[in-house]
Motif scaffolding. Structure first.
Motif, mmCIF file in Angstrom:
data_model
loop_
_atom_site.group_PDB
_atom_site.id
_atom_site.type_symbol
_atom_site.label_atom_id
_atom_site.label_comp_id
_atom_site.label_asym_id
_atom_site.label_seq_id
_atom_site.Cartn_x
_atom_site.Cartn_y
_atom_site.Cartn_z
ATOM 1 N N LEU A 108 0.231 -14.094 6.150
ATOM 2 C CA LEU A 108 0.334 -12.648 5.950
ATOM 3 C C LEU A 108 1.553 -12.063 6.651
ATOM 4 N N GLU A 109 2.058 -12.758 7.662
ATOM 5 C CA GLU A 109 3.230 -12.258 8.384
ATOM 6 C C GLU A 109 4.476 -12.218 7.508
ATOM 7 N N ASN A 110 4.434 -12.912 6.360
ATOM 8 C CA ASN A 110 5.581 -12.908 5.442
ATOM 9 C C ASN A 110 5.577 -11.706 4.508
ATOM 10 N N LEU A 111 4.539 -10.872 4.575
ATOM 11 C CA LEU A 111 4.384 -9.774 3.635
ATOM 12 C C LEU A 111 4.851 -8.450 4.222
ATOM 13 N N THR A 112 5.166 -7.507 3.336
ATOM 14 C CA THR A 112 5.408 -6.141 3.784
ATOM 15 C C THR A 112 4.074 -5.522 4.181
ATOM 16 N N THR A 113 4.110 -4.387 4.856
ATOM 17 C CA THR A 113 2.865 -3.755 5.284
ATOM 18 C C THR A 113 2.004 -3.364 4.082
ATOM 19 N N SER A 114 2.611 -2.883 3.017
ATOM 20 C CA SER A 114 1.843 -2.489 1.826
ATOM 21 C C SER A 114 1.255 -3.701 1.127
ATOM 22 N N GLU A 115 2.043 -4.781 1.010
ATOM 23 C CA GLU A 115 1.540 -6.010 0.387
ATOM 24 C C GLU A 115 0.366 -6.560 1.186
ATOM 25 N N ARG A 116 0.502 -6.537 2.483
ATOM 26 C CA ARG A 116 -0.561 -7.065 3.347
ATOM 27 C C ARG A 116 -1.838 -6.244 3.193
ATOM 28 N N ALA A 117 -1.701 -4.928 3.187
ATOM 29 C CA ALA A 117 -2.868 -4.068 3.067
ATOM 30 C C ALA A 117 -3.590 -4.295 1.739
ATOM 31 N N VAL A 118 -2.842 -4.339 0.647
ATOM 32 C CA VAL A 118 -3.455 -4.548 -0.669
ATOM 33 C C VAL A 118 -4.119 -5.915 -0.736
ATOM 34 N N PHE A 119 -3.458 -6.932 -0.211
ATOM 35 C CA PHE A 119 -4.005 -8.285 -0.270
ATOM 36 C C PHE A 119 -5.332 -8.371 0.492
ATOM 37 N N ILE A 120 -5.390 -7.783 1.666
ATOM 38 C CA ILE A 120 -6.611 -7.846 2.479
ATOM 39 C C ILE A 120 -7.735 -7.049 1.831
ATOM 40 N N LEU A 121 -7.412 -5.854 1.352
ATOM 41 C CA LEU A 121 -8.429 -5.030 0.711
ATOM 42 C C LEU A 121 -9.031 -5.731 -0.506
ATOM 43 N N ARG A 122 -8.180 -6.433 -1.238
ATOM 44 C CA ARG A 122 -8.640 -7.106 -2.448
ATOM 45 C C ARG A 122 -9.264 -8.472 -2.139
ATOM 46 N N GLU A 123 -8.562 -9.301 -1.388
ATOM 47 C CA GLU A 123 -8.970 -10.693 -1.214
ATOM 48 C C GLU A 123 -10.092 -10.859 -0.196
ATOM 49 N N ALA A 124 -9.982 -10.174 0.927
ATOM 50 C CA ALA A 124 -10.970 -10.363 1.981
ATOM 51 C C ALA A 124 -12.174 -9.439 1.825
ATOM 52 N N LEU A 125 -11.916 -8.189 1.474
ATOM 53 C CA LEU A 125 -12.984 -7.197 1.478
ATOM 54 C C LEU A 125 -13.530 -6.875 0.093
ATOM 55 N N GLY A 126 -12.900 -7.404 -0.944
ATOM 56 C CA GLY A 126 -13.454 -7.288 -2.286
ATOM 57 C C GLY A 126 -13.374 -5.917 -2.926
ATOM 58 N N PHE A 127 -12.443 -5.076 -2.498
ATOM 59 C CA PHE A 127 -12.266 -3.773 -3.141
ATOM 60 C C PHE A 127 -11.690 -3.977 -4.540
ATOM 61 N N ASN A 128 -12.095 -3.150 -5.488
ATOM 62 C CA ASN A 128 -11.482 -3.233 -6.807
ATOM 63 C C ASN A 128 -10.184 -2.425 -6.810
ATOM 64 N N TYR A 129 -9.382 -2.609 -7.854
ATOM 65 C CA TYR A 129 -8.036 -2.050 -7.847
ATOM 66 C C TYR A 129 -8.011 -0.526 -7.872
ATOM 67 N N ASN A 130 -8.966 0.096 -8.528
ATOM 68 C CA ASN A 130 -8.943 1.562 -8.532
ATOM 69 C C ASN A 130 -9.302 2.119 -7.153
ATOM 70 N N GLU A 131 -10.167 1.401 -6.393
ATOM 71 C CA GLU A 131 -10.459 1.807 -5.016
ATOM 72 C C GLU A 131 -9.230 1.613 -4.131
ATOM 73 N N ILE A 132 -8.555 0.487 -4.303
ATOM 74 C CA ILE A 132 -7.349 0.218 -3.514
ATOM 75 C C ILE A 132 -6.278 1.253 -3.818
#
Length: 287
Positions: A108-132
């Motif tokens: 994750l350290e290779n990502l921008t702050t926005s990329e990291r936030a979206v990835f975690i919200l989607r991959e780890a926490l299971g938010f759908n894209y409209n929630e993100i």
């Protein structure tokens, strides 16, 4: 407000920890957000989960921007702070399914702050894209693109599930046995040909400053360090543990304090990455 804290503190901590890679920063972020929520009109809290996650995400993004400069000046390699799983109802009692593997946290350290936030919200926490999209104040299309870019930077196919290898405990147990016995052949048999070892001492304890690459070099580094006890100190004992929801090796000093944690990433049945966290500032939550 107390009810909101009890209901959402674990979710918010999971989000903050994976955004920052720091247990202490995550704890601070959650506390700061709940302090600010006291001044928020109740009519704005009709959807508390989304509101609180948005506040934590924004707070952590600001922290991450500041942290990047500090990490550029960090002595040696920087690794995320390892986290001990506890089986209770405290903030630390996280569910494995909501945590990315430690190896993923490193990537994750290779990502921008926005990329990291979206990835975690989607991959780890299971938010759908409209929630993100609502949390990030971006379009759903933009969030999908951010997730796709993040996945590509991390060498993954978008929406490919990330799973902790079930055989990891068996392999880590064999790895620990090989270290204790000083058995080079057994150790090498567990390592990928292109294995990479990264250590984080923060300039405060003995640790290699640069990554160690290739099976033979990693094997020599590990066994050489164990024989001399220079890597962890005299009187150090080795034991299995569970850190970040994964099998890990804990190194303890004579007073039982943890002075090193070894975590692993597996590919095709071999250890592909070894991460050694030795910076004492990052081991305070491991006991």
């Amino acid at each position: 407000m107390q009810d909101l804290y009890k209901q959402y503190k674990k979710l918010l901590f999971k989000l903050a920890y994976q955004l920052t890679g720091s247990v202490s920063d995550a704890e601070d972020a959650v506390q700061d957000v709940f302090v600010k929520v006291h001044d928020v009109p109740r009519e704005r809290l009709t959807q508390p989960k989304a509101f609180l996650c948005k506040m934590v995400t924004n707070h952590c993004k600001d922290m991450m921007k500041s942290a990047r400069k500090q990490r550029e000046e960090y002595y040696g390699e920087w690794l995320p702070e390892p986290f001990l799983m506890l089986n209770d109802d405290s903030t630390e009692a996280l569910e494995r399914d909501d945590l990315l593997s430690y190896g993923m946290l490193v990537l994750l350290e290779n990502l921008t702050t926005s990329e990291r936030a979206v990835f975690i919200l989607r991959e780890a926490l299971g938010f759908n894209y409209n929630e993100i999209a609502e949390l990030m104040e971006k379009s759903e299309v933009s969030c999908r693109k951010l997730f796709s870019r993040a996945s590509a930077k991390m060498g993954r196919i978008a929406d490919e599930p990330v799973q902790i290898h079930p055989e990891s405990q068996q392999w880590v147990h064999g790895f620990m046995g090989a270290l204790k016995k000083g058995n080079m052949d057994q150790l090498l048999s567990l390592l990928d040909q292109d294995v990479v070892l990264v250590a984080d001492g923060g300039g405060k304890v003995v640790a290699t400053v640069h990554p160690v690459v290739s099976r033979e070099r990693v094997g020599r580094y590990l066994l050489g360090g164990m024989r001399k006890a220079a890597m962890f100190g005299e009187g150090t004992t080795v034991e299995m543990g569970e850190v970040n929801g994964e099998a890990a090796i804990l190194m303890r000093s004579e007073d039982s304090a943890v002075n090193g944690v070894l975590l692993f990433h597996f590919e095709d049945g071999k250890i592909h990455n070894i991460y050694i966290v030795r910076n004492p500032d990052k081991l305070g939550h491991i006991f």
